[in-house]
Every structure is written in structure tokens, then in C-alpha cells.
Write an enzyme that holds these catalytic residues in place. Sequence first.
Site, PDB file in Angstrom:
ATOM      1  CE  LYS A  22      -2.562   2.772   3.323  1.00 12.21           C
ATOM      2  NZ  LYS A  22      -1.422   3.565   3.831  1.00 12.21           N
ATOM      3  CG  ASN A  23       2.512   2.835   3.538  1.00 10.28           C
ATOM      4  OD1 ASN A  23       1.341   3.178   3.384  1.00 10.28           O
ATOM      5  ND2 ASN A  23       3.047   2.659   4.737  1.00 10.28           N
ATOM      6  CB  CYS A 116      -4.760   6.865  10.156  1.00 11.80           C
ATOM      7  SG  CYS A 116      -5.345   5.436   9.256  1.00 11.80           S
ATOM      8  NE  ARG A 121       0.001  10.572   9.783  1.00 12.02           N
ATOM      9  CZ  ARG A 121      -0.389   9.539   9.044  1.00 12.02           C
ATOM     10  NH1 ARG A 121      -1.663   9.190   9.046  1.00 12.02           N
ATOM     11  NH2 ARG A 121       0.467   8.861   8.312  1.00 12.02           N
ATOM     12  CG  ASP A 308       2.569   1.613   9.322  1.00 17.71           C
ATOM     13  OD1 ASP A 308       1.531   2.207   9.608  1.00 17.71           O
ATOM     14  OD2 ASP A 308       3.438   2.078   8.572  1.00 17.71           O
ATOM     15  NE  ARG A 400      -7.095   5.100   4.223  1.00 17.08           N
ATOM     16  CZ  ARG A 400      -6.189   5.630   5.017  1.00 17.08           C
ATOM     17  NH1 ARG A 400      -6.524   6.006   6.217  1.00 17.08           N
ATOM     18  NH2 ARG A 400      -4.954   5.793   4.620  1.00 17.08           N
TER      19      ARG A 400
HETATM   20  C1  UD1 Z   1       4.386   6.937   6.271  1.00 24.58           C
HETATM   21  C2  UD1 Z   1       3.439   5.786   6.087  1.00 24.58           C
HETATM   22  C3  UD1 Z   1       2.811   5.375   7.408  1.00 24.58           C
HETATM   23  C4  UD1 Z   1       3.894   5.119   8.449  1.00 24.58           C
HETATM   24  C5  UD1 Z   1       4.858   6.304   8.532  1.00 24.58           C
HETATM   25  C6  UD1 Z   1       6.051   6.055   9.431  1.00 24.58           C
HETATM   26  C7  UD1 Z   1       2.643   6.156   3.852  1.00 24.58           C
HETATM   27  C8  UD1 Z   1       1.513   6.561   2.981  1.00 24.58           C
HETATM   28  N1  UD1 Z   1       2.403   6.185   5.157  1.00 24.58           N
HETATM   29  O1  UD1 Z   1       3.621   8.035   6.721  1.00 24.58           O
HETATM   30  O2  UD1 Z   1       2.057   4.198   7.199  1.00 24.58           O
HETATM   31  O3  UD1 Z   1       3.300   4.921   9.709  1.00 24.58           O
HETATM   32  O4  UD1 Z   1       5.385   6.603   7.221  1.00 24.58           O
HETATM   33  O5  UD1 Z   1       6.756   4.934   9.019  1.00 24.58           O
HETATM   34  O6  UD1 Z   1       3.693   5.778   3.402  1.00 24.58           O
HETATM   35  N2  UD1 Z   1       7.005  14.549  10.381  1.00 24.58           N
HETATM   36  C9  UD1 Z   1       7.218  15.889  10.618  1.00 24.58           C
HETATM   37  N3  UD1 Z   1       7.124  16.765   9.560  1.00 24.58           N
HETATM   38  C10 UD1 Z   1       6.850  16.335   8.301  1.00 24.58           C
HETATM   39  C11 UD1 Z   1       6.649  14.963   8.059  1.00 24.58           C
HETATM   40  C12 UD1 Z   1       6.727  14.090   9.130  1.00 24.58           C
HETATM   41  O7  UD1 Z   1       7.462  16.303  11.753  1.00 24.58           O
HETATM   42  O8  UD1 Z   1       6.798  17.180   7.391  1.00 24.58           O
HETATM   43  C13 UD1 Z   1       7.091  13.578  11.510  1.00 24.58           C
HETATM   44  C14 UD1 Z   1       5.766  12.842  11.732  1.00 24.58           C
HETATM   45  O9  UD1 Z   1       4.899  13.571  12.569  1.00 24.58           O
HETATM   46  C15 UD1 Z   1       6.242  11.565  12.359  1.00 24.58           C
HETATM   47  C16 UD1 Z   1       7.591  11.312  11.687  1.00 24.58           C
HETATM   48  O10 UD1 Z   1       8.002  12.564  11.154  1.00 24.58           O
HETATM   49  O11 UD1 Z   1       6.456  11.713  13.732  1.00 24.58           O
HETATM   50  C17 UD1 Z   1       7.555  10.294  10.567  1.00 24.58           C
HETATM   51  O12 UD1 Z   1       6.516  10.600   9.675  1.00 24.58           O
HETATM   52  P1  UD1 Z   1       6.557  10.191   8.131  1.00 24.58           P
HETATM   53  O13 UD1 Z   1       7.643   9.197   7.915  1.00 24.58           O
HETATM   54  O14 UD1 Z   1       6.556  11.421   7.317  1.00 24.58           O
HETATM   55  O15 UD1 Z   1       5.152   9.491   7.960  1.00 24.58           O
HETATM   56  P2  UD1 Z   1       4.237   9.482   6.663  1.00 24.58           P
HETATM   57  O16 UD1 Z   1       5.096   9.592   5.448  1.00 24.58           O
HETATM   58  O17 UD1 Z   1       3.107  10.427   6.806  1.00 24.58           O
END
Ligand code: UD1
Length: 421
Positions: A22-23, A116, A121, A308, A400
Amino acid sequence: MRKIVIRGGKTLQGEVEISGAKNSVVALIPASIMADSPVVLEGVPDISDVKSLIEIIELMGAKVERMGDTLTIDPTHVKSTPMPSGKINSLRASYYFMGALLGKFNEAVVGLPGGCDLGPRPIDLHLKGFEALGAEIKNENGAMYLKAANGTLEGAHIFMDNVSVGATINIMLASVHTKGITVIENVAREPEIIDVATLLNNMGARVRGAGTDEIRITGVKELHGTRHSVIPDRIEAGTYLALAAAQEAGSGIKVSNVLYEHLESFILKLEEMGVEMVVREDSIEVKPSKQLKMVQVKTYPYPGFATDLQQPLTSLMLKATGVGSVQDTIYEKRVNHVPELARMGGDIQLEQNKVIVHGPNTLHGAEVVASDLRAGAALVVAGLLASGETTISNVEFILRGYDNIIEKVRKLGGDIELIEE
Ligand code: UD1
């Protein structure tokens, strides 16, 4: 409203085949619209996030055909259509359209992402990266307006303050056509990032270093169509491995189409619990276990223990003997499964941001709510282990991200159904 009803306590056995990740696919679809001829994606999971992404790219002008798990995307007539609201707000991964459209057209209007609720986030790292490439960004009425200030983006040296999967992929997408070279340091190393880089390179991009903590991108003028196989979903695989490890009897469960290297930290944790497994090239066979040992889990960016997978593993931990803990360092608020598992008879509490589990527990069915995708998966695992009937509401979250979960669990002998109320 749809619900999942499980009559638990049955012994599960047999084989379950894992679908495409999915990701990965939620980034591969936005990446595909950057090409100027058709892209064929194989191993695309049948999940509602994919359906939403298809609707979005069709609105942008892409022609999409789906045959089984093969998706053909013809982006020839894709236009830079403003996407301020609608479907785009329904899923987290819609933020990849910011990078893809900005990279392709030097401008984009994209609504803020949904997804979610795991606590805050932010997308600040994505935006800082785009700005470093020369984009001007405005946030107006819930949508991001992005535009290359000088008409085109330029290569830059970017250091990410935090390791982020989404920001790494998004900046990679935006950098593909820049003038000059972009270097992104302190990037995430998840297998899904390598998968997206592989697709982009096969489309003609020049992305190097994906899978390490530094990615170097040399801008190219054009991207063309290609054929690409999506990697197996390591989170779906981990969920079924947890379910398999919870079986006390039967002939075992073989989880196929899985890459051990993507699941190393998870599998080592199962081994620590005393789970017996036979690891083969693309499958893992799990033997039934009567006695599981409790473990302590802390989540980290890849190759650490995946955030996850902490929720699905918690359901298995309820069966283990001793006192265990789970601490999510990535999403501290990813704990909404805790009260639901307690409702099913689990001795499980939250102490500050740490989940504490005392085991072993005998679970019973209950009416529970899936608050997010992986919490929902944890409840499906728990429901299958519990005696009696479990009814899970809010199942849209589960659908999803889990391809044909009802059919797959039924094939293993589980008594599970999706009902409409
Ligand atoms: C992706 C995955 C999700 C997984 C997560 C962490 C997808 C679609 N989703 O989510 O399933 O749980 O990686 O492995 O691939 N952060 C910031 N600023 C930003 C972006 C992130 O502070 O601009 C923080 C987030 O709050 C979090 C950490 O960085 O604490 C990691 O987040 P991130 O790796 O970006 O998660 P997603 O890409 O949203």
C-alpha cells in the site's frame, strides 16, 4: 455502515498470499502521472486508497485501466488541474500530488491531506524541501498553492531535520526535473522509497542512493512510460505473521510473497517471543506455538521496528507470558487500540505514552471500534483469537489498506464477514 463480524477461537492454517505494498503504490500512482506515455503497474492491491487515487488522476486527465492486479495509467493528457478539495482530502498519501505536479508542471494546487488520526501529522518537511528547490507556497482555505518562483525548480542541497518517508518521496518527485543536482540528506530508508526510485529511474529519471540516508537526483527533461512490479506489502505480511504466531494448534500458516529483508526487525521480535518459523526465499512458514514469551517493543524509522506493526503485534503480545511494553517513538498517540483490546478482556494499559501489557490473557468477543488502519488490523487479529463474537465498526479504515482481508482470513479457516447495517 459496514462492520466486520468475527466469530473467533477457530484454528487457522494454510497459506496466505501477500499483495503489493500500500505505502508504495500510493506513491507509485502519483509518480506515474509524471511520465509522457503509459505506465503499467503490476501487483497493485485492491484497496480503497488505490480506488481514491485512480479517481483523482482520472479527474486530472489520466486514462486508467485495471485488469486484476495490473493497472495501466496513460498520463498523456494529464493537466495541472487544481485539486483543492474532494477526494484529495480523504487520504494521507494525496500529498504526493504536491511533489508530482510541482515536478511536472512547476505548479500545483492540492488540498491538505487526510488519513488516519495518529496525532499531529505535519507536512512542514515536505514544504521546506519544495521551498529549497525554489517553490513559493501559500496555504489558503485548506489547500496548498505551490509554484516555482523562477518558472522552474532548481537543484538544491537539503538536510531533513527529521526522518520522514512522505517528505523523502515527495522531495524526490519534485526534484526529478530540476535544473542541476539535488542532494537530500538524512532521508528515510524504507523499502517503499527504493520502490519509487526504481520506478522513476525506469521512467528515465536519475535518482541515486535510495535506501541509504543520502539521495542524489540529477534533473532530466523527460520521463517516459515503463512497466513496474510493486514490492510485497511488509506491513500486511507482518499482520498475518502475528496472526499465524498466535495459533496454538493446526498445521501452521505459510505467508507467501514476502521479503524477509524488509521484515527483519519484526521477525527477530517474533523469534524473541519464541515463535518458530521457516524462512524461505519468498515465504515464511509459521508453526503453531503454545507458549509465547513477552517482549519490549520500541518503534524507529526503517530498519527499526515499524510503527505500522506495533498495533498488530500488541494483539499477539496479549497471549504471551510476562509484562511487556510498546513505545512508539514515531507516533506517540498511536494507541487507540488499547481501550478496545481492554474491552476484549486484555490486561493492557497506557502509562504516559507507553503501552503496558500483562499476559497471558484469555480474550472474549466484544463490540469494538477501529480508530485507524493498523488499530483495525490489531482488532481483527484479536477478534480471531477471542472466544465468541467480535463486531468491529469503522471498518472503512481497515479496507483502506488490507487487500481482500475477509477472503484471505476465510481461506485460512477464520469465521469472518463484512456486513452492511
Ligand atoms: C508513512 C506511512 C505510514 C507510516 C509512517 C512512518 C505512507 C503513505 N504512510 O507516513 O504508514 O506509519 O510513514 O513509518 O507511506 N514529520 C514531521 N514533519 C513532516 C513529516 C513528518 O514532523 O513534514 C514527523 C511525523 O509527525 C512523524 C515522523 O516525522 O512523527 C515520521 O513521519 P513520516 O515518515 O513522514 O510518515 P508518513 O510519510 O506520513
